[in-house]
Motif scaffolding. Structure first.
Motif, short mmCIF file in Angstrom:
data_model
loop_
_atom_site.label_atom_id
_atom_site.label_comp_id
_atom_site.label_asym_id
_atom_site.label_seq_id
_atom_site.Cartn_x
_atom_site.Cartn_y
_atom_site.Cartn_z
N LYS A 24 -2.49 7.78 10.78
CA LYS A 24 -1.21 6.96 10.61
C LYS A 24 -1.10 5.86 11.74
O LYS A 24 -0.93 4.62 11.30
CB LYS A 24 -0.02 7.76 10.77
CG LYS A 24 -0.05 8.53 9.60
CD LYS A 24 1.51 9.49 9.50
CE LYS A 24 1.82 10.06 8.15
NZ LYS A 24 0.61 10.95 7.82
N GLU A 54 -3.61 3.23 10.34
CA GLU A 54 -3.06 2.60 9.01
C GLU A 54 -2.13 1.44 9.75
O GLU A 54 -1.90 0.54 9.19
CB GLU A 54 -2.32 3.68 8.42
CG GLU A 54 -1.71 2.94 7.22
CD GLU A 54 -0.89 4.02 6.43
OE1 GLU A 54 -0.06 3.42 5.30
OE2 GLU A 54 -1.23 5.33 6.67
N ALA A 55 -1.07 1.94 10.80
CA ALA A 55 -0.20 1.03 11.15
C ALA A 55 -1.01 -0.19 11.73
O ALA A 55 -0.48 -1.50 11.70
CB ALA A 55 0.69 1.66 12.29
N THR A 93 -3.92 -1.41 11.35
CA THR A 93 -4.54 -2.16 10.34
C THR A 93 -3.66 -3.05 9.32
O THR A 93 -3.95 -4.10 9.03
CB THR A 93 -5.33 -1.10 9.22
OG1 THR A 93 -6.27 -0.56 10.02
CG2 THR A 93 -6.14 -2.07 8.05
N THR A 94 -2.37 -2.54 9.26
CA THR A 94 -1.31 -3.35 8.28
C THR A 94 -0.93 -4.45 9.22
O THR A 94 -0.61 -5.41 8.55
CB THR A 94 -0.21 -2.34 8.23
OG1 THR A 94 -0.44 -1.19 7.32
CG2 THR A 94 1.01 -2.98 7.38
N ALA A 95 -1.12 -4.26 10.55
CA ALA A 95 -0.51 -5.41 11.36
C ALA A 95 -1.80 -6.41 11.53
O ALA A 95 -1.41 -7.43 12.28
CB ALA A 95 0.01 -4.73 12.62
N GLY A 96 -2.88 -6.21 11.07
CA GLY A 96 -3.70 -7.33 10.74
C GLY A 96 -4.94 -7.04 11.94
O GLY A 96 -5.70 -7.88 12.12
N ARG A 105 3.94 3.93 14.33
CA ARG A 105 4.14 2.66 14.37
C ARG A 105 4.67 2.27 15.70
O ARG A 105 4.33 1.36 16.35
CB ARG A 105 5.33 2.32 13.32
CG ARG A 105 4.99 2.22 12.01
CD ARG A 105 5.98 1.65 11.20
NE ARG A 105 6.96 2.66 10.79
CZ ARG A 105 6.94 3.35 9.84
NH1 ARG A 105 5.77 3.23 8.96
NH2 ARG A 105 7.90 4.22 9.42
#
Length: 244
Positions: A15, A18-19, A21-24, A166
């Motif tokens: 996770k 994932e967090a 990666t989602t933030a770029g 996160r």
């Protein structure tokens, strides 16, 4: 930024990846399954090559006294390799209360691990999280006999792993704290009450009885596993998480 997430295939580590990666960011998960062995140091140099930040989200393979030996070896290898690779920030996921519950052997081992980060050459941040929602049923299983679950009134302030991830990702993407940040869920509940909420939500027919000698968390001092002022409080409530 490039992040090496050690333990990045596990419950919390995946996770965190994932967090980030989602933030770029570029976040690469590493674990024994990917050829990285912290105890021996195998694969660490490759894993940390070019990384700006390393995040340690690993767990000891045992929860007994041997955990301290594991962390001494594993953390020593990790930090030495991070220094050689010129990693700028090392982040450790730890547990709220590790320094306040000496009766819990795994918590004592985590203190050893934290001290290695504090005294290492790489700028560091330690993120202490409370118990995860995902572990409540496992904790209940330790003291379940038939259809009876015995649980103490020890107070917990659990949180969702997604919220913890996160928080870890956000701190990892910033400057090193050179200190500790506590993160926790929004509700303080006794372990016995958490058990009753879980049973009611699952409708599994078990009965939860109060037993202040049941399970390892019974020995934790009052308030040791909850947070105080200055902690980051996550938004997800346990009842809401169970309902999803």
């Amino acid at each position: 930024m490039k992040f090496a997430v050690i333990g990045g295939t596990g419950l919390i580590g995946s996770k965190v990846v994932e967090a980030l990666t989602t933030a770029g960011h570029e976040a690469v998960p590493h674990a024994r399954s990917t050829g990285v062995d912290l105890r021996t140091g195998e694969g660490l140099a490759r894993a940390l090559a070019g990384a700006d930040v390393v995040i340690d989200a690993t767990q000891s393979p045992t929860a007994d006294a041997a955990a301290a030996d594991f962390f001494r070896a594993a953390t020593g290898n990790l930090l030495a390799t991070a220094e050689e690779a010129a990693v700028r920030h090392a982040v450790l996921l730890s547990i709220v209360g590790v320094d306040r519950a000496p009766g819990l052997g795994y918590y004592r081992a985590k203190v050893v691990q934290e001290e290695l980060f504090k005294t290492g050459a790489v700028p560091y941040s330690i993120v202490r999280a409370t118990q995860f929602f995902e572990y409540i049923e496992e904790i209940m299983s330790w003291t379940t006999e038939g259809d009876i679950v015995r649980l103490p009134t020890t107070l917990l302030q659990p949180m969702a792993t997604a919220d913890a991830a996160r928080s870890v990702a956000g701190i990892a993407a910033g400057p090193a704290l050179h200190g500790i940040q506590d993160v926790a869920g929004p509700d303080v509940l006794s372990l016995a009450e958490l058990g009753r909420i879980t049973v009611a939500s699952r409708g599994d027919g078990r009965t939860v009885l109060r037993d202040d000698t049941a399970g390892p968390f019974a020995v934790a001092p009052e308030g040791a596993l909850t947070v105080s002022e200055g902690a980051h409080i996550s938004p997800t409530h346990y009842r809401d998480w169970l309902a999803v």
